[in-house]
Design an enzyme around this catalytic site. Structure first.
Site, PDB file in Angstrom:
ATOM      1  CE1 TYR A   1     -28.952 -18.042 -53.191  1.00 49.29           C
ATOM      2  CE2 TYR A   1     -26.591 -19.134 -52.989  1.00 49.29           C
ATOM      3  CZ  TYR A   1     -28.163 -19.210 -52.983  1.00 49.29           C
ATOM      4  OH  TYR A   1     -28.660 -20.424 -52.437  1.00 49.29           O
TER       5      TYR A   1
ATOM      6  CG  HIS B   1     -32.470 -27.830 -47.406  1.00 43.88           C
ATOM      7  ND1 HIS B   1     -33.162 -26.480 -47.887  1.00 43.88           N
ATOM      8  CD2 HIS B   1     -32.167 -27.001 -48.731  1.00 43.88           C
ATOM      9  CE1 HIS B   1     -33.148 -25.878 -48.355  1.00 43.88           C
ATOM     10  NE2 HIS B   1     -32.681 -26.409 -49.619  1.00 43.88           N
TER      11      HIS B   1
ATOM     12  CG  ASN C   1     -24.590 -25.880 -51.234  1.00 39.10           C
ATOM     13  OD1 ASN C   1     -24.407 -26.848 -52.661  1.00 39.10           O
ATOM     14  ND2 ASN C   1     -25.479 -24.501 -52.034  1.00 39.10           N
TER      15      ASN C   1
ATOM     16  CE1 TYR D   1     -11.504 -66.347 -76.616  1.00 36.97           C
ATOM     17  CE2 TYR D   1     -13.471 -64.573 -76.763  1.00 36.97           C
ATOM     18  CZ  TYR D   1     -11.946 -65.342 -77.289  1.00 36.97           C
ATOM     19  OH  TYR D   1     -12.445 -66.161 -78.659  1.00 36.97           O
TER      20      TYR D   1
ATOM     21  NE  ARG E   1      -7.833 -68.274 -74.158  1.00 35.53           N
ATOM     22  CZ  ARG E   1      -7.992 -67.331 -75.863  1.00 35.53           C
ATOM     23  NH1 ARG E   1      -7.143 -67.590 -76.603  1.00 35.53           N
ATOM     24  NH2 ARG E   1      -8.808 -68.659 -76.202  1.00 35.53           N
TER      25      ARG E   1
ATOM     26  CG  PHE F   1     -23.442 -26.161 -56.010  1.00 33.40           C
ATOM     27  CD1 PHE F   1     -24.231 -26.912 -56.868  1.00 33.40           C
ATOM     28  CD2 PHE F   1     -23.495 -24.878 -55.768  1.00 33.40           C
ATOM     29  CE1 PHE F   1     -25.004 -26.068 -57.671  1.00 33.40           C
ATOM     30  CE2 PHE F   1     -24.418 -24.315 -56.883  1.00 33.40           C
ATOM     31  CZ  PHE F   1     -24.697 -24.382 -57.805  1.00 33.40           C
TER      32      PHE F   1
ATOM     33  CD  GLU G   1     -31.416 -25.922 -57.052  1.00 32.64           C
ATOM     34  OE1 GLU G   1     -32.044 -27.200 -56.199  1.00 32.64           O
ATOM     35  OE2 GLU G   1     -30.623 -25.284 -55.493  1.00 32.64           O
TER      36      GLU G   1
END
Length: 623
Positions: free
Chosen positions: A158, A188, A301, A389, A392, A438, A523
């Site tokens: 792959y 991409h 990636n 507050y 303090r 990834f 995905e």
């Protein structure tokens, strides 16, 4: 051949400068000739008037000067027609970030294991160049050997000789492997939005080099050397900030980063500003990347956009958190608060690290035997037992912010030095393994947490600003100004702080609780870490701005307590602010004052001013 790159009307032209001496005027005329030829325009007999300016530094060049005297080989020049002189050309020169850029002389050695968030920010600021350690180079070479053997033996793997994502089962023949890698980068490149700044692109590129240095990506030494040379020359691709879902890593942003290094798309450098990537690379004597098998996916990636932005967010959060304690101490003094709540015994019985640290800082800044305060002495016998507050509980609230930042920094630091692409190459096993490193869930969750944590500093600060400007709560003039009614003082500055806090409340909604399935359900769970990182940075900036307003208000409040003095360290902070912002005697434009105070905070000037006094306090308390 020697030459100069000349930009006009957004187009770049390479003009040779060899032979007899060439004047700037002649250089411009030749560039004009080439421009008219390229545009197929007919030039009339009228004289075209123009000016020429060096891109790096922006110096205006005299037409009679000789090119060899004022320009270097491969320099970049902007030609501006006289008719355009009234237009704003600063955008074509990228405003002027590069005007102040000075090429660094020192190096940071990257080994894939020891990069810190502070190191990465320094690299982004252009303070260092990069070199690889010898050990990293050896790991890279061994990792590449594994890929070369896979290709030689035609083993189906792959990312090496298959398609990607849904196409993982499609085998790609050897003669198409280079095209496969180029295709995955180009396809991409689908990001949108404004480009990352030069600083953030440098961080992104440096971090990608660092994770490749681990040797688990199958990258070649030729490719990583080319990336290092581009970084060291500050040749930075156009990377849009939006488009990543944070699994499989930051695909779109990293693809844009790789595309520029391939000589495609746009690129920026201090010498050229924005131009065609190939032109910029050639102008710096660099070659475009020629990808080898597996290298395209190795470059795109990973979680480096999330993590590089996260590193900046962490460093800025660290800076503002410790300065928040100082600014809060100023407000407490101006509001005549008590220091009893910060007694060591109170915090010893609830010993969270951040709470203990903040309480000690407050003790070192406020009234003590080491640094007495006339303001504190003036109300020592008052009947008030305890404060609100936001005064303090500063150690308790600011303290957990410190602990949150420490946790997030640990996660981001691990991510900076992690192999996060797929598949991973293991030279010791002689094989690649497909996994899920990834996935950006770790930095995404951490940065959502950072935004939630650091926001509380602004939430507390805005309430203290309210107490300072409200006469019913402070006993000071309304909105900290004389002649109220005629003057509005800090009325709208407080509104700005409230608006920033409200906006940050929405930004604190965690992005990592969302997930949309992508890549045809391959995905099917993603981190949305890119948005987590970008909004964390926005929240941190809002915190800086709110605390800048509080710094202005607290110092203005001290004006109404004069001639009484606060402690020595806090007086120094007052003097620091007054060196850039004068006291508010009558209404004027407030935005420049806020920006000046914000700049002090961003550059850690407030922290550095008091640090010697805090160290002195600790030494004296230990004796």
């Amino acid at each position: 051949m020697p030459g100069v790159s000349v930009c006009m009307q957004g187009e770049w032209f390479r003009v040779p400068t060899s032979g007899p001496s060439v004047s700037i005027q002649s250089l411009g005329e030749e560039a004009l000739r080439r421009y008219y030829w390229a545009k197929r325009l007919k030039r009339g007999d009228e004289q075209i008037r123009f000016s020429m300016r060096r891109c790096q530094g922006g110096e205006l060049l005299h037409p009679e000067d000789q090119v060899e005297d004022v320009l270097g080989n491969n320099d970049f020049v902007q030609l501006v027609f006289e008719s355009d002189c009234n237009a704003d050309v600063s955008s074509s020169l990228e405003k002027a970030e590069h005007y102040a850029y000075k090429e660094p002389k020192e190096y940071i050695f990257l080994d894939g294991n020891s990069l810190t968030t502070a190191d990465l920010v320094s690299l982004g600021q252009g303070l260092f160049k990069i070199k690889l350690t010898h050990e990293a180079a050896e790991r890279i070479a061994k990792g590449r050997e594994v890929i070369d053997i896979i290709i030689r033996d035609k083993k189906v793997t792959y990312g090496v000789n298959t398609g990607f994502g849904k196409f993982a089962h499609t085998f790609i023949p050897k003669e198409q492997l280079v095209q496969l890698q180029e295709n995955v980068v180009r396809s991409h490149c689908a990001g949108v939005g404004a480009p990352l700044s030069a600083t953030r692109t440098r961080m992104l590129l440096a971090l990608r080099i660092n994770v490749l240095a681990k040797g688990h990506s199958g990258i070649s030494m030729e490719t990583i050397d080319a990336m290092i040379k581009a970084f060291n020359a500050s040749c930075l691709p156009w990377v849009p900030e939006k488009g990543t879902v944070g699994a499989s890593g930051d695909l779109a942003p990293l693809a844009h980063l790789a595309l520029g290094l391939m000589g495609e798309g746009r690129m920026w450098s201090p010498q050229s500003s924005w131009a065609d990537a190939k032109t910029v690379l050639e102008g710096h004597g660099l070659n475009a990347l020629v990808l080898k098998p597996k290298e395209g996916i190795a470059l795109i990636n990973g979680t480096q956009l999330i993590t590089s932005l996260g590193a900046e967010a962490v460093e800025r959060a660290l800076s503002i958190a410790r300065q928040a304690d100082i600014i809060a101490a100023l407000s407490l003094e101006a509001l005549k608060g008590t220091t009893k709540a910060f007694h060591r015994a109170v915090h010893a019985v609830r010993p969270h690290p951040g709470q203990t640290e903040v309480a000690e800082r407050l003790r070192s800044l406020l009234d003590s035997e080491v640094f007495p305060s006339q303001i504190s002495e003036s109300h020592r016998s008052c009947s008030r037992v305890q404060d609100a507050y936001t005064l303090r509980c500063i150690p308790q609230v600011h303290g957990v912010v410190n602990d949150t930042i420490a946790f997030v920094q640990k996660v981001i630091s691990t991510e900076l030095n992690s192999a996060t692409d797929n598949p991973l190459v293991f030279a010791e096993l002689g094989e690649t393994i497909s996994g899920g490193n990834f996935h950006g869930e770790y930095p995404a969750k951490a940065l959502d947490y950072l935004a939630i944590g650091v926001h509380e500093l602004a939430s507390m600060s805005e309430r203290r600003i309210e107490r300072l400007v409200n006469p019913a709560l402070s006993g000071l003039p309304a909105f900290l100004v004389k002649e109220g009614g005629l003057n509005s003082g800090f009325m709208i500055a407080h509104c700005t702080a409230a608006a920033l806090v409200s906006e940050s409340m929405a930004l604190c909604h965690p992005s990592s609780v969302d997930s949309l399935s992508t890549s045809a359900a391959t995905e099917d769970h993603v981190s949305m870490g890119g948005w987590a990182a970008r909004k964390a940075l926005r929240v941190v900036e809002h915190v800086e701005q709110v605390l800048a307003i509080e710094l202005l208000a607290a110092c203005q409040a001290l004006e109404f307590l004069r001639p009484l003095q606060t402690t020595s360290p806090l007086e120094k902070v007052y003097e620091l602010l007054r060196s850039v912002v004068r006291a508010w005697d009558a209404d004027r434009t407030m935005s420049p004052d806020i920006e000046a105070a914000h700049t002090l905070v961003k550059h850690q000037k407030v922290w550095r001013t008091v640090q010697p006094y805090m160290n002195e306090y600790r030494k004296k308390m230990q004796t």
